[in-house]
Design an enzyme around this catalytic site. Structure first.
Site: not given
Length: 342
Positions: A164, A238, A333
């Protein structure tokens, strides 16, 4: 092309948070973006690139310029009997793009189905799901420097993809706009269904040797069951990354929590953040209109009128409880523009 002052952003972020930006600019081509940067350089405003708004949490008004890619287009750059190099503009909806490729019989990103957002952000975030990351199919991208409007290209190595993560979150953070990317897809389908219970779902449906469309449909169904429809409940998908531990850290962790789900991740081990949060009792929690989605503890939601700071505080409380119970640090995130530019 659109340029507005004191522009409301609630319809441009999937959390549906009320926030205002000092200046809003939407472009339909790389040329429009370059022209805007060169003619507005003297404004000296900080800039934030806002694509589909599915990975962002506004906690206050943005005292700068929000740049919104709305350029569209999918083109074949090169094609052989075995694969195809496809160019997609940054403003294309990611799920629409995945569905387009699957319908063409091109495989490689079907496991990335139903990830909210636009194509440009897929590279910035190095999106991943069910054992696949964007970097696995990535070839190159086009981008523009915000400082002077110069266009340039980066290949996979130069993008420095991580979990990520990418160069756009590090040395090039807040300094460029991705305008298009090129990915290489295969015409020879080899299903990747060993991750996250995909195979079990397929078998339950009576599918033993799935084709490309069946894998795509399965991924969409699994994600739909876990994620809220942002048209009904505000969310950014998320909220946290899955923690990654080195082997020594994991051995210590697993001795204390042998039942914890975990997955190989290179020479490290990845934990399931949703499981950690659930074990701390947060799934289904609600504080006013800020909450944790009942079907997936990794997802924070806005039930209607939550402020960005309320959702941020909830995320901090969750991080603190996971740290105290498991000794594991959760990292968000989701991007928070005010913190990103501070």
């Amino acid at each position: 092309m659109m340029q507005k002052k004191n522009f409301q952003l609630n319809e441009y972020n999937t959390f549906n948070i009320a926030a205002e930006t000092k200046l809003f600019f939407a472009f339909s081509s790389q040329e429009e973006l370059i022209d805007f940067i060169k003619n507005n350089k003297s404004d000296n405003l900080p800039c934030f690139v806002l694509g589909g708004g599915s990975n962002v949490l506004f906690t206050e008004d943005y005292q700068g310029c929000v740049i919104h890619p709305q350029n569209k287009g999918i083109r074949i750059i090169k094609e052989t009997d075995e694969d195809v190099l496809v160019e997609v503009e940054a403003g294309e909806n990611w799920q629409d793009f995945v569905a387009f490729c699957v319908n063409k019989g091109w495989s490689g990103i079907e496991n990335l189905a139903y990830i909210p957002g636009n194509a440009g952000a897929a590279a910035v975030q190095n999106i991943g799901a069910y054992g696949v990351e964007l970097k696995d199919v990535f070839e190159k991208l086009d981008a523009v420097y915000l400082s002077n409007g110069t266009a340039f290209q980066l290949n996979k190595e130069e993008c420095a993809f991580g979990y990520r993560d990418s160069v756009f979150k590090n040395s090039l953070a807040n300094s460029v706009v991705v305008t298009r990317l090129s990915i290489r897809l295969s015409k020879i389908f080899k299903p990747n269904i060993s991750y996250g219970g995909i195979q079990n779902v397929l078998l339950q449906n009576g599918t033993h040797q799935p084709n490309l469309t069946e894998v795509f449909d399965c991924i969409v169904a699994i994600r739909k069951a876990k994620l809220p429809d942002v048209r009904d409940i505000g969310s950014a998908g998320s909220f946290f990354k899955n923690p990654v531990l080195d082997l020594e850290q994991f051995n210590e962790f697993s001795n204390r929590f042998p039942e914890a789900p975990h997955y190989p991740f290179g020479n490290k081990i990845k934990l399931a953040a949703g499981w950690l949060i659930d074990q701390c009792g947060w799934k289904g929690f609600r504080r006013n209109d800020a909450g944790v989605y009942p079907h997936q503890a990794l997802v924070l939601v806005n039930y209607g009128a939550a402020k960005g700071k309320e959702i941020l505080q909830l995320s901090l409380d969750i991080r603190d409880s996971v740290r105290r119970k498991f000794g594991v640090e959760l990292e968000p995130e989701v991007i928070i523009p005010s913190q990103q530019n501070s």
